[in-house]
Design a protein around this motif. Structure first.
Motif, PDB file in Angstrom:
ATOM      1  N   UNK A  16       1.067  -1.241   0.199  1.00 41.19           N
ATOM      2  CA  UNK A  16      -0.159   0.017   0.097  1.00 41.19           C
ATOM      3  C   UNK A  16       0.988   1.264  -0.014  1.00 41.19           C
ATOM      4  N   UNK A  17       0.606   2.102  -0.789  1.00 40.64           N
ATOM      5  CA  UNK A  17       1.312   3.420  -0.716  1.00 40.64           C
ATOM      6  C   UNK A  17       1.271   4.106   0.719  1.00 40.64           C
ATOM      7  N   UNK A  18       2.353   4.779   1.205  1.00 40.71           N
ATOM      8  CA  UNK A  18       2.315   5.093   2.568  1.00 40.71           C
ATOM      9  C   UNK A  18       1.182   6.117   2.970  1.00 40.71           C
ATOM     10  N   UNK A  19       0.967   7.191   2.164  1.00 39.83           N
ATOM     11  CA  UNK A  19      -0.088   7.834   2.386  1.00 39.83           C
ATOM     12  C   UNK A  19      -1.431   7.395   2.435  1.00 39.83           C
ATOM     13  N   UNK A  20      -1.653   6.440   1.473  1.00 42.88           N
ATOM     14  CA  UNK A  20      -3.143   5.605   1.632  1.00 42.88           C
ATOM     15  C   UNK A  20      -2.980   4.802   2.996  1.00 42.88           C
ATOM     16  N   UNK A  21      -1.999   4.193   3.323  1.00 46.28           N
ATOM     17  CA  UNK A  21      -1.899   3.293   4.634  1.00 46.28           C
ATOM     18  C   UNK A  21      -2.326   4.482   5.694  1.00 46.28           C
ATOM     19  N   UNK A  22      -1.818   5.526   6.042  1.00 46.91           N
ATOM     20  CA  UNK A  22      -1.842   6.507   6.946  1.00 46.91           C
ATOM     21  C   UNK A  22      -3.343   6.879   6.887  1.00 46.91           C
ATOM     22  N   UNK A  23      -3.831   7.045   5.780  1.00 53.67           N
ATOM     23  CA  UNK A  23      -5.128   7.484   5.674  1.00 53.67           C
ATOM     24  C   UNK A  23      -6.203   6.491   6.513  1.00 53.67           C
ATOM     25  N   UNK A  24      -5.857   5.224   6.307  1.00 52.70           N
ATOM     26  CA  UNK A  24      -6.901   3.947   6.722  1.00 52.70           C
ATOM     27  C   UNK A  24      -6.536   4.010   8.112  1.00 52.70           C
ATOM     28  N   UNK A  25      -4.985   3.919   8.538  1.00 53.18           N
ATOM     29  CA  UNK A  25      -4.900   3.785   9.995  1.00 53.18           C
ATOM     30  C   UNK A  25      -5.377   4.905  10.931  1.00 53.18           C
ATOM     31  N   UNK A  26      -5.355   6.097  10.576  1.00 52.69           N
ATOM     32  CA  UNK A  26      -5.859   7.257  11.275  1.00 52.69           C
ATOM     33  C   UNK A  26      -7.389   7.102  11.843  1.00 52.69           C
ATOM     34  N   UNK A  27      -8.067   6.316  10.950  1.00 53.89           N
ATOM     35  CA  UNK A  27      -9.589   6.333  11.139  1.00 53.89           C
ATOM     36  C   UNK A  27      -9.815   4.919  11.993  1.00 53.89           C
ATOM     37  N   UNK A  28      -8.827   4.239  12.432  1.00 47.43           N
ATOM     38  CA  UNK A  28      -9.088   3.035  13.307  1.00 47.43           C
ATOM     39  C   UNK A  28      -9.173   3.195  14.785  1.00 47.43           C
ATOM     40  N   UNK A  29      -9.872   2.655  15.327  1.00 46.58           N
ATOM     41  CA  UNK A  29      -9.733   2.817  16.855  1.00 46.58           C
ATOM     42  C   UNK A  29      -8.492   2.266  17.526  1.00 46.58           C
ATOM     43  N   UNK A  30      -8.422   2.483  18.638  1.00 44.80           N
ATOM     44  CA  UNK A  30      -7.224   2.319  19.342  1.00 44.80           C
ATOM     45  C   UNK A  30      -6.958   0.801  19.553  1.00 44.80           C
ATOM     46  N   UNK A  31      -7.943   0.131  19.908  1.00 42.61           N
ATOM     47  CA  UNK A  31      -8.014  -1.519  20.081  1.00 42.61           C
ATOM     48  C   UNK A  31      -7.415  -2.099  18.747  1.00 42.61           C
ATOM     49  N   UNK A  32      -7.801  -1.688  17.629  1.00 42.34           N
ATOM     50  CA  UNK A  32      -7.257  -2.095  16.114  1.00 42.34           C
ATOM     51  C   UNK A  32      -5.714  -1.653  15.907  1.00 42.34           C
TER      52      UNK A  32
END
Length: 377
Positions: A16-32
């Motif tokens: 995954x492109x780094x910027x796409x990965x960051x956009x996905x990860x920033x939306x996840x809850x802490x537990x995930x």
């Protein structure tokens, strides 16, 4: 990306492109996120990066699915009528006679002050309850002159906030001693970035403060009552401000209604909070009127927000005296009334209705946001 916990993400799997990965990860809850740290070293590195931590916090702060911390349990931000859902254990031990109190929350960290009856061993714990990380900071020692070594401060204040200009969390402690008919005080400030306490030269008048400070735009705000040379508190409330970036103190004028109600009410409450990123003041005053030879008492509450000047947003009537305002949670204004051993209620600004909340009345409330911010240097 390689799913092997020992992998580094450089295998033959699609990347995954780094910027796409960051956009996905920033939306996840802490537990995930905490689980995904175990996928591979590159994901762990990305999630542990302080830059991503700040990105995730800014996104989480916009999400309504955050929490209020009620001493030992988490209360869902969008469902106050439900009992607390999660038990929370503090990672720091506070044996008797020590006690703790919330100082506030700021940019993902919670400030918890620890005190003992003999005023020794006083600490501020900077704590991220979602990652479990914390740092114990010994509170600035008292003045070192011999006459102060065994004397308890007559006035004491601790505040906690974030200086965005220097990217630094700071603790402010203000002490005043009443000696020979005059006030002697000092201001100390702690920098998490340098891990050092410093004394400040700014002069702050002696005051009595019954509530926590709130943090907004690099400033700490709190309502206080000035103390005269006899040690008596003024009847007029003041709004104190400490600028964490410039490290200076000043005062703001409260809404005029504060002083109008002072002369009419024996029970006046003034609190400060943050509403939609604006400084907000809550004023409550007990009033009475005679109806058919009966004295009727009720509590008139008003909500003011600072725009170019103080602007009144709401006025409502409460059948009981308000001991304390906590601030907003969705459309609900949280308050404490002295029913039994204190009781938490909320007022809905849309429906103009009240609810009794299933929360303990003897503890404190502080808003928290799921985040990865580290209190470590």
């Amino acid at each position: 990306m390689n799913g092997d916990g020992d992998g580094d993400g450089d295998g033959g799997d699609p990347q995954l492109p780094q910027e796409v990965l960051m956009e996905i990860l920033k939306r996840l809850p802490m537990k995930s996120l905490l689980r995904l740290r175990c996928v591979c070293r590159s994901w762990r590195s990305a999630i542990d990066d302080p830059t991503f931590g700040r990105l995730h916090y800014r996104h989480s702060a916009l999400d309504a699915s955050n929490w209020y911390l009620d001493t030992c349990s988490l209360v869902p931000y969008d469902s106050l009528t439900l009992p607390p859902q999660l038990l929370v254990e503090t990672p720091f031990v506070t044996p008797p006679p020590h006690r703790i109190r919330f100082v506030g929350s700021c940019n993902g960290l919670i400030g918890v002050a620890e005190f003992s009856r003999n005023r020794e061993g006083q600490y501020m714990h900077l704590w991220n309850l979602f990652t479990g990380k914390h740092k114990a900071v010994r509170l600035f020692p008292r003045r070192k002159e011999p006459r102060f070594l065994s004397k308890e401060a007559n006035s004491e204040f601790v505040g906690f906030g974030f200086d965005a200009r220097s990217n630094d969390y700071k603790i402010v402690r203000i002490l005043h001693f009443h000696v020979d008919g005059r006030w002697i005080g000092g201001v100390g400030i702690y920098s998490l970035r340098t891990d050092i306490w410093r004394s400040l030269e700014c002069v702050v008048p002696a005051f009595r403060c019954d509530d926590k400070a709130v943090f907004l735009n690099e400033n700490l705000y709190w309502v206080a009552f000035k103390l005269d040379d006899t040690g008596s508190a003024s009847e007029d409330a003041s709004l104190f401000v400490f600028d964490l970036a410039r490290e200076v103190f000043h005062e703001m004028v409260l809404p005029e209604e504060t002083f109008q109600n002072k002369n009419k009410s024996a029970s006046l409450k003034v609190s400060v909070a943050v509403l939609n990123e604006s400084l907000t003041v809550f004023i409550g005053a007990e009033v009475s009127e005679v109806v058919e030879d009966y004295d009727l008492y009720y509590f008139i509450c008003s909500v003011w927000v600072m725009r170019e000047s103080w602007t009144k947003l709401y006025t409502f009537q409460n059948p009981e005296v308000v001991e304390r305002f906590y601030g907003w949670m969705c459309d609900e204004l949280l308050m404490e009334i002295p029913r039994l051993c204190s009781c938490r209620i909320s007022w809905n600004r849309t429906t103009d209705s009240f609810k009794v909340l299933p929360l303990p009345g003897t503890t404190d409330l502080v808003p928290v946001v799921e985040n990865l911010v580290s209190p470590e240097i």
